[in-house]
Write an enzyme that holds these catalytic residues in place. Structure first.
Site, PDB file in Angstrom:
ATOM      1  N   PRO A 141      38.735 -64.105 -57.720  1.00 51.37           N
ATOM      2  CA  PRO A 141      38.090 -65.028 -56.772  1.00 51.37           C
ATOM      3  C   PRO A 141      38.798 -66.375 -56.703  1.00 51.37           C
ATOM      4  O   PRO A 141      38.977 -66.943 -55.616  1.00 51.37           O
ATOM      5  CB  PRO A 141      36.676 -65.169 -57.335  1.00 51.37           C
ATOM      6  CG  PRO A 141      36.436 -63.890 -58.072  1.00 51.37           C
ATOM      7  CD  PRO A 141      37.768 -63.552 -58.686  1.00 51.37           C
ATOM      8  N   TYR A 142      39.217 -66.889 -57.860  1.00 53.04           N
ATOM      9  CA  TYR A 142      39.916 -68.175 -57.908  1.00 53.04           C
ATOM     10  C   TYR A 142      41.256 -68.074 -57.185  1.00 53.04           C
ATOM     11  O   TYR A 142      41.597 -68.930 -56.356  1.00 53.04           O
ATOM     12  CB  TYR A 142      40.111 -68.584 -59.363  1.00 53.04           C
ATOM     13  CG  TYR A 142      40.913 -69.850 -59.558  1.00 53.04           C
ATOM     14  CD1 TYR A 142      40.329 -71.099 -59.380  1.00 53.04           C
ATOM     15  CD2 TYR A 142      42.254 -69.804 -59.925  1.00 53.04           C
ATOM     16  CE1 TYR A 142      41.050 -72.255 -59.564  1.00 53.04           C
ATOM     17  CE2 TYR A 142      42.989 -70.954 -60.109  1.00 53.04           C
ATOM     18  CZ  TYR A 142      42.390 -72.179 -59.931  1.00 53.04           C
ATOM     19  OH  TYR A 142      43.115 -73.323 -60.113  1.00 53.04           O
TER      20      TYR A 142
END
Length: 271
Positions: A141-142
């Site tokens: 996600p990052y």
């Protein structure tokens, strides 16, 4: 204007700008952070309460800044990191990662542009990451958010250039901030919430990600080093479109230019 000013790179940017006799608007999310910044910097800093997940708070801050006059520069620094295998990341967590690290950056920029347009040769400096050049496991996600931030910044640079507003992306590697203890705590929560089969399947990658976070906390560059690059991007007469900070960020830039198969092997994304 510096977002995420309570700690880490944001706080170091505030310190460096005040040292250079700038008046700083600094955004934080909590009462304690607001009180602490006001006590430390006095009249040199005006503290704003802003949450990148709250459009109303962003708009209110933009109106307050614009009402005070021209804004010479904006530092989009606030962000977050959500760990975990993408197979099991709750979609709401994934959406929140993008909301804060991508949509929130654009929302703040939109809110501050009226004040930026009132200043000559204003700058927007966005704090990205070497994680926007190469991606590895367990922090998908990052990485997704930081890759998106590169595209957002490049498009803003092209669109704002005719208006004389410069846009710069600063890409640090590991920085020794409180993000790493928070990331470790978040990783432990993610591991505990995974089904047993997922804990077994991803055990090696989860353990390596946690060891990597510990190395980053131990070996990361001081936030003051990143802040000096950000302030240079804000104030120098001529600036580059992108700046890397730290040896690991420069290594990531080299890896990003390797053939895909070799890059995947080196980042543990094997086929």
């Amino acid at each position: 204007m510096v977002t995420g000013a309570s700690s880490g790179i944001g706080r170091a940017c505030v310190t460096e700008l005040v040292r250079r006799d700038a008046h700083v608007w600094a955004s934080v999310r909590t009462d304690a952070d607001e009180t602490e910044l006001a006590r430390t910097y006095g009249d040199a800093v005006t503290v704003l309460r802003m949450d990148l997940r709250d459009p109303a708070s962003i708009a209110a801050c933009g109106e307050k800044v614009a009402a005070a006059g021209p804004l010479r520069g904006l530092v989009n620094n606030a962000g977050m990191a959500r760990p975990g295998p993408l197979e099991h990341v709750p979609l709401e967590d994934f959406r929140q990662q993008l909301e804060v690290n991508v949509t929130g950056q654009l929302a703040v920029t939109q809110a501050m542009l009226p004040a930026l347009r009132a200043a000559p040769a204003a700058r927007v400096v966005t704090v990205g990451s070497m994680g926007g050049r190469i991606a590895g496991p367990m922090v998908g996600p990052y990485h997704t958010s930081k890759f998106a931030l590169v595209g957002l910044t490049d498009s803003l640079r092209a669109e704002l250039a005719p208006s004389g507003i410069g846009v710069v992306l600063v890409e640090p590697g590991a920085v020794a901030t409180s993000i790493w203890p928070r990331a470790r705590a978040a990783a432990e929560e993610v591991r505990a919430a995974l089904p047993e089969v997922a804990r077994e399947r991803y055990a090696a990658q989860l353990e390596e990600a946690e060891r990597g976070a510990e190395r980053s906390a131990r070996n990361g560059v001081p936030p003051e080093r990143a802040a000096r690059v950000v302030v240079h991007a804000l104030t120098a007469r001529r600036v580059a479109p992108r700046y890397l900070v730290g040896r690991d960020a420069h290594i990531a830039a080299v890896l990003a230019n390797l053939p895909f198969r070799l890059r995947y092997r080196l980042t543990a994304a094997k086929r």
